[in-house]
Design an enzyme around this catalytic site. Structure first.
Site: not given
Length: 252
Positions: A127, A178
């Site tokens: 991610s 993230h």
């Protein structure tokens, strides 16, 4: 830019780097999930584990990019790569694309190590690297508008915003990874986007029958054209529904 019309063989031929990354993710997940002993060893040796990094196991800053915590995690990240990464591979070239992908992923893991104080904190997933690609797209939207068309810019802006919001709403998410993956991708924009040309859709290869008579799949484009204005809306509402389900599921 983000509508995939290539056949499976053409996708591999046009975007070999993305194809290899997705294949590696799938193979590694199958191995870690289905092979007793060795699979577990590979997973726990590669997971991003703060205490292990403190002890000098610095490979853990890289290996989590290839590992996933479950089938849903794997599918979502692989789908994101297949949808959003091919345009960047063509525009940047193989070397620059790999540099952005791994630089963002490693930066996300490094900052996770320094920011998250819990020594037993562990994380896996691509991610951070994928958010790095989103960050690079956002840089395009603001500073290199000639590289991305308006409809694609709107779509990527919405998806990026939704992804960042969901980062804070869903449990068991590496928020630091993230955010810093996104920031790293954005920061790499001025470096990697120099002399880059806009994305050009690859033509599909015509199928040839054994008798040598060619069949051009684009012959039906006129009939399919009326559906094209709705494709991006379908994708948009698909993501909205996924987000809504994710938010609802969090409260049950």
């Amino acid at each position: 830019m983000f509508i995939r019309t290539e056949s499976f063989k053409d996708f591999i031929r046009f975007y070999p780097v993305v194809s290899i990354i997705v294949a590696l993710q799938v193979v590694i997940w199958l191995f870690t999930s289905l092979v007793p002993g060795w699979g577990e060893w590979l997973y726990y040796t590669g997971v991003g584990f703060n205490y292990g990094i403190e002890q000098g196991e610095y490979w853990r800053l890289v290996t989590p990019i290839f590992l996933h915590g479950g089938i849903a995690h794997l599918i979502f990240n692989s789908f994101s790569l297949i949808l959003f990464a091919p345009a960047l591979e063509q525009m940047l070239g193989k070397v620059k694309f790999l540099f952005v992908y791994f630089a963002a992923g490693i930066a996300a893991n490094v900052l996770t190590f320094f920011v998250v104080s819990d020594p037993f904190y562990a994380h896996v997933g691509a991610s951070g690297a994928i958010f790095g690609l989103f960050g690079l797209y956002i840089f395009m939207i603001f500073f290199e508008k000639k590289l991305i068309d308006q409809q694609s810019a709107q779509l990527i802006f919405i998806i990026s915003a939704v992804g960042l919001v969901m980062t804070f709403l869903r449990p068991n998410i590496n928020i630091t990874g993230h955010l810093f993956g996104f920031i790293a991708g954005f920061a790499l924009g001025p470096i990697v986007l120099q002399n880059v040309k806009t994305f050009v859709p690859r033509p599909r290869r015509p199928r040839v029958r054994p008798g040598g008579v060619g069949f051009d799949p684009n012959r039906w484009n006129k009939k399919r054209y009326r559906w094209q204005p709705y494709i991006r809306k379908i994708i948009f509402w698909f993501f909205i529904i996924l987000v809504a389900l994710g938010v609802i599921a969090r409260f049950f």
